[in-house]
Design a protein around this motif. Structure first.
Motif, PDB file in Angstrom:
ATOM      1  N   LEU A 195       0.392   6.579   6.516  1.00 24.02           N
ATOM      2  CA  LEU A 195      -1.016   6.941   6.680  1.00 24.02           C
ATOM      3  C   LEU A 195      -1.891   5.708   6.511  1.00 24.02           C
ATOM      4  CD1 LEU A 195      -1.102  10.237   4.548  1.00 24.02           C
ATOM      5  CD2 LEU A 195      -1.086  10.061   7.041  1.00 24.02           C
ATOM      6  N   ALA A 196      -2.780   5.476   7.441  1.00 26.35           N
ATOM      7  CA  ALA A 196      -3.646   4.297   7.387  1.00 26.35           C
ATOM      8  C   ALA A 196      -4.454   4.286   6.101  1.00 26.35           C
ATOM      9  CB  ALA A 196      -4.589   4.275   8.591  1.00 26.35           C
ATOM     10  N   GLY A 197      -4.418   3.151   5.398  1.00 25.06           N
ATOM     11  CA  GLY A 197      -5.188   3.000   4.177  1.00 25.06           C
ATOM     12  C   GLY A 197      -4.584   3.648   2.957  1.00 25.06           C
ATOM     13  N   VAL A 198      -3.322   4.083   3.052  1.00 33.50           N
ATOM     14  CA  VAL A 198      -2.669   4.783   1.938  1.00 33.50           C
ATOM     15  C   VAL A 198      -1.379   4.045   1.568  1.00 33.50           C
ATOM     16  CG1 VAL A 198      -1.555   6.930   1.206  1.00 33.50           C
ATOM     17  CG2 VAL A 198      -3.647   7.008   2.583  1.00 33.50           C
ATOM     18  N   ASP A 199      -1.124   3.936   0.271  1.00 35.15           N
ATOM     19  CA  ASP A 199       0.139   3.358  -0.214  1.00 35.15           C
ATOM     20  C   ASP A 199       1.181   4.477  -0.195  1.00 35.15           C
ATOM     21  OD1 ASP A 199       2.213   2.066  -1.425  1.00 35.15           O
ATOM     22  OD2 ASP A 199       1.284   1.956  -3.406  1.00 35.15           O
ATOM     23  N   ASP A 200       1.836   4.677   0.926  1.00 32.93           N
ATOM     24  CA  ASP A 200       2.732   5.825   1.105  1.00 32.93           C
ATOM     25  C   ASP A 200       3.936   5.805   0.164  1.00 32.93           C
ATOM     26  OD1 ASP A 200       2.032   7.225   4.081  1.00 32.93           O
ATOM     27  OD2 ASP A 200       1.336   5.180   3.807  1.00 32.93           O
ATOM     28  N   ASP A 201       4.531   4.637  -0.031  1.00 36.03           N
ATOM     29  CA  ASP A 201       5.759   4.584  -0.813  1.00 36.03           C
ATOM     30  C   ASP A 201       5.543   4.188  -2.265  1.00 36.03           C
ATOM     31  OD1 ASP A 201       5.007   2.012  -0.287  1.00 36.03           O
ATOM     32  OD2 ASP A 201       6.953   1.345   0.466  1.00 36.03           O
ATOM     33  N   GLY A 202       4.281   4.007  -2.673  1.00 32.98           N
ATOM     34  CA  GLY A 202       3.972   3.733  -4.076  1.00 32.98           C
ATOM     35  C   GLY A 202       4.416   2.391  -4.580  1.00 32.98           C
ATOM     36  N   ASP A 203       4.524   1.384  -3.678  1.00 29.63           N
ATOM     37  CA  ASP A 203       4.986   0.070  -4.105  1.00 29.63           C
ATOM     38  C   ASP A 203       3.839  -0.890  -4.396  1.00 29.63           C
ATOM     39  OD1 ASP A 203       4.039  -0.417  -1.574  1.00 29.63           O
ATOM     40  OD2 ASP A 203       5.828  -1.475  -0.867  1.00 29.63           O
ATOM     41  N   GLY A 204       2.599  -0.392  -4.295  1.00 24.42           N
ATOM     42  CA  GLY A 204       1.444  -1.230  -4.573  1.00 24.42           C
ATOM     43  C   GLY A 204       0.847  -1.887  -3.349  1.00 24.42           C
ATOM     44  N   SER A 205       1.532  -1.804  -2.207  1.00 24.72           N
ATOM     45  CA  SER A 205       1.027  -2.382  -0.967  1.00 24.72           C
ATOM     46  C   SER A 205       0.609  -1.273  -0.008  1.00 24.72           C
ATOM     47  CB  SER A 205       2.097  -3.254  -0.296  1.00 24.72           C
ATOM     48  OG  SER A 205       2.461  -4.326  -1.137  1.00 24.72           O
ATOM     49  N   ILE A 206      -0.310  -1.588   0.884  1.00 27.25           N
ATOM     50  CA  ILE A 206      -0.838  -0.599   1.818  1.00 27.25           C
ATOM     51  C   ILE A 206      -0.600  -1.059   3.255  1.00 27.25           C
ATOM     52  CG2 ILE A 206      -2.944   0.517   2.666  1.00 27.25           C
ATOM     53  CD1 ILE A 206      -4.025   0.417  -0.158  1.00 27.25           C
ATOM     54  N   ASP A 207      -0.060  -0.151   4.055  1.00 27.10           N
ATOM     55  CA  ASP A 207       0.115  -0.376   5.494  1.00 27.10           C
ATOM     56  C   ASP A 207       0.910  -1.638   5.795  1.00 27.10           C
ATOM     57  OD1 ASP A 207      -1.412   1.883   5.817  1.00 27.10           O
ATOM     58  OD2 ASP A 207      -3.251   0.803   6.266  1.00 27.10           O
ATOM     59  N   GLU A 208       1.957  -1.898   4.996  1.00 27.51           N
ATOM     60  CA  GLU A 208       2.774  -3.072   5.264  1.00 27.51           C
ATOM     61  C   GLU A 208       3.844  -2.744   6.310  1.00 27.51           C
ATOM     62  OE1 GLU A 208       2.859  -1.187   2.611  1.00 27.51           O
ATOM     63  OE2 GLU A 208       4.828  -1.101   1.671  1.00 27.51           O
ATOM     64  N   GLY A 209       4.217  -3.741   7.091  1.00 26.41           N
ATOM     65  CA  GLY A 209       5.304  -3.581   8.036  1.00 26.41           C
ATOM     66  C   GLY A 209       4.866  -3.103   9.405  1.00 26.41           C
ATOM     67  N   ASP A 210       5.837  -2.615  10.150  1.00 27.18           N
ATOM     68  CA  ASP A 210       5.648  -2.170  11.524  1.00 27.18           C
ATOM     69  C   ASP A 210       4.976  -0.802  11.567  1.00 27.18           C
ATOM     70  OD1 ASP A 210       7.106  -0.507  13.961  1.00 27.18           O
ATOM     71  OD2 ASP A 210       6.628  -2.577  14.514  1.00 27.18           O
ATOM     72  N   TYR A 211       4.144  -0.557  12.593  1.00 21.10           N
ATOM     73  CA  TYR A 211       3.429   0.721  12.673  1.00 21.10           C
ATOM     74  C   TYR A 211       4.373   1.906  12.865  1.00 21.10           C
ATOM     75  CZ  TYR A 211       4.101   1.061  17.750  1.00 21.10           C
ATOM     76  OH  TYR A 211       4.647   1.178  19.004  1.00 21.10           O
TER      77      TYR A 211
END
Length: 315
Positions: A195-211
């Protein structure tokens, strides 16, 4: 003379007893055939109802598309075949759900539907939602038009001549009656990992990696939709079940890896219907079929079951 009369009478009694015994045995055999037919029908119905009740998602039948002249929400097939409706070229019955979330065929402690083993189910689909290289479910007429695996080489998951047009957003984006049935690599269509603007996996980073990494786990398209399918092959009712091991011989585990088994023979009529629901209701499926053993015995069964209606299903 008395002896001869006794012998004749005894013979008549014996003949009558033999005839009575023959009739009794024939009746018992006929009753046994009926019992076996009913037992087979109950087994098949149990397999299908448990699959629907234990699954989180109904794949087929699709909801009815008002822009076509045949009903996608009703899939009906008989032997001999009935004429198709509208522009459809062949009437076929098919029921497909995603695997119940607790099924674990190889007993490794990981749900069969959890392809990447991260404890979540079906959270990162690709262009080809089933990961089987074909439109919709491989070898199945998904939209009921009489054709199989047509259009876009694995990317049109509802076989409607369009692809990736119905993202995960709770809406019928393409206005075909069905919801979220044909997503792209970016499942929610926001051009961001997860989800755009959300830390989906709870690792402290947001929107990292490939779309196309919908769960932000540094992988993409690795947890596809695993299907459990029921369809007719002649008069045999087939259960096709995705499995977490290589059955295709290509040394990979993908959507083409499944096992099939006959769960009922002599099916002369089969009907599945997706029952329309409101926003506050769960999806229901109507199941109806007739079995005939070709010896004058037949049985009919019908029921309606709620999708995800029970926590545990048949292993």
């Amino acid at each position: 003379m008395e002896l001869m009369i006794s012998v004749v009478i005894g013979g008549m009694l014996l003949l009558g007893f033999q005839r009575l015994l023959s009739v009794s045995l024939s009746a018992k055999e006929g009753l046994s055939d009926e019992i076996r037919l009913v037992q087979q029908a109950r087994f098949a119905m149990t397999r299908m109802t448990k699959a629907v009740a234990g699954s989180p998602r109904l794949v087929l039948p699709l909801a009815d598309d008002v822009d076509t002249n045949w009903p996608e929400n009703i899939r009906e097939q008989s032997d001999p075949p009935t004429p198709p409706i509208g522009d459809s070229s062949l009437a076929t019955a098919v029921l497909a759900v995603t695997l119940p979330i607790h099924w674990d065929a190889n007993k490794d402690g990981i749900a069969d539907a959890d392809n990447d083993g991260d404890g979540r189910i079906d959270e990162d689909w690709g262009y080809d939602n089933n990961n089987d290289g074909d439109d919709g479910i491989r070898g199945i007429d998904d939209d009921g038009d009489g054709s199989v695996d047509e259009n876009f080489f694995g990317t049109s998951d509802d076989e409607d001549a369009e692809y990736d047009e119905d993202r995960i957003d709770g809406l019928d984006t393409d206005r075909d009656g069905s919801v979220e049935e044909d997503t792209g690599r970016d499942m929610n269509g926001d051009y961001a990992p997860g989800l755009a603007g959300v830390d989906d996996d709870g690792d402290g980073s947001i929107d990292e990696g490939d779309y196309g990494d919908d769960d932000e786990d540094d992988l993409g398209d690795e947890d596809w939709q695993d299907s459990l399918v029921f369809y007719l092959q002649g008069t045999n009712l087939i259960e096709r079940r995705a499995v977490p091991w290589d059955t295709s011989g290509d040394s990979n585990v993908t959507g083409i890896d499944y096992v099939e088994s006959v769960i009922a023979e002599g099916v002369t009529y089969l009907r599945f219907e997706r029952i329309a629901t409101t926003a506050n209701q769960k999806t229901h499926v109507s199941i109806q079929f007739t079995l005939d053993d070709g010896e004058g015995n037949s049985t009919e069964m019908a029921t309606t079951v709620r999708l995800g209606g029970e926590v545990l299903g048949l292993p």
